[in-house]
Motif scaffolding. Structure first.
Motif, short mmCIF file in Angstrom:
data_model
loop_
_atom_site.label_atom_id
_atom_site.label_comp_id
_atom_site.label_asym_id
_atom_site.label_seq_id
_atom_site.Cartn_x
_atom_site.Cartn_y
_atom_site.Cartn_z
N GLU A 42 0.86 -1.19 0.00
CA GLU A 42 0.00 0.00 0.00
C GLU A 42 0.90 1.23 0.00
O GLU A 42 2.11 1.13 0.17
N ASP A 97 -4.76 7.57 -2.23
CA ASP A 97 -4.40 6.21 -1.84
C ASP A 97 -3.87 5.52 -3.10
O ASP A 97 -4.55 5.48 -4.13
N CYS A 154 -3.64 2.49 -3.85
CA CYS A 154 -4.47 1.36 -4.25
C CYS A 154 -5.72 1.79 -5.01
O CYS A 154 -6.40 0.94 -5.59
N SER A 191 -3.67 -1.45 -8.95
CA SER A 191 -4.04 -2.65 -8.17
C SER A 191 -3.03 -2.89 -7.06
O SER A 191 -1.83 -2.82 -7.29
N CYS A 192 -3.55 -3.17 -5.87
CA CYS A 192 -2.68 -3.48 -4.73
C CYS A 192 -2.96 -4.90 -4.26
O CYS A 192 -4.09 -5.36 -4.35
N PRO A 193 -1.96 -5.57 -3.74
CA PRO A 193 -0.59 -5.09 -3.65
C PRO A 193 0.04 -5.01 -5.05
O PRO A 193 -0.29 -5.79 -5.93
#
Length: 157
Positions: free
Chosen positions: A74, A94, A96, A100-102
């Motif tokens: 993140e 943010d 994410c 796309s996270c991770p």
């Protein structure tokens, strides 16, 4: 003296014709790291701005192509904009929500969507983007210039 005035008139007419024929007005220049020689964990290979030219009052997407050697669970993106060298805008996102996270090891892209206000003045802008990890330490910092010209599109209201 009349010859100089005639040449100036022709030059002015050619310049106006060029601006009307090529209103492209939004150009991204090359990307540079904020600190020369810094060994950032995330390497940025380029920035694409779409649509080009940007229409004031409509969304534009900044696509940042990058590479990381380790997983990024993140983080945050700090976007800072300067107009003619003066700070005009800053926001934090943010990570994410922009990718796309991770973030897996290898190549990835960040998609940042921004709508420029209808009253955005023409001129030179500099955008600085700093990406920080979950611990707040900088993973990368890039800067690039873009230009909104006098004949840039304006969105229909």
């Amino acid at each position: 003296m009349e010859m100089k005035a005639a040449r100036f008139g022709i030059l002015r007419s050619l310049l106006l014709a060029f601006c009307l024929l090529f209103p492209s007005a939004t150009l991204a220049s090359s990307v540079a790291y904020c600190k020369k020689g810094a060994d950032y964990a995330v390497k940025v290979s380029g920035v694409d701005i779409s649509p080009d030219p940007i229409a004031r009052g409509k969304p534009a997407t900044f696509t940042i192509s990058a590479y990381t050697g380790s997983v990024i669970p993140e983080g945050k993106l700090v976007i800072d904009v300067k107009y003619l060298g003066f700070h005009v805008y800053k926001e934090t996102h943010d990570l994410c929500k922009e990718t796309s996270c991770p973030v897996s090891t290898g190549a990835f892209e960040i998609f940042h969507k921004q709508t420029l206000p209808i009253f955005t003045p023409p001129g030179s802008y500099t955008l600085t983007m700093t990406m920080t990890g979950e611990d707040g330490r900088p993973l990368t910092c890039i800067t690039f210039d873009f230009y909104i010209g006098f004949f840039s599109s304006v969105a229909d209201i």
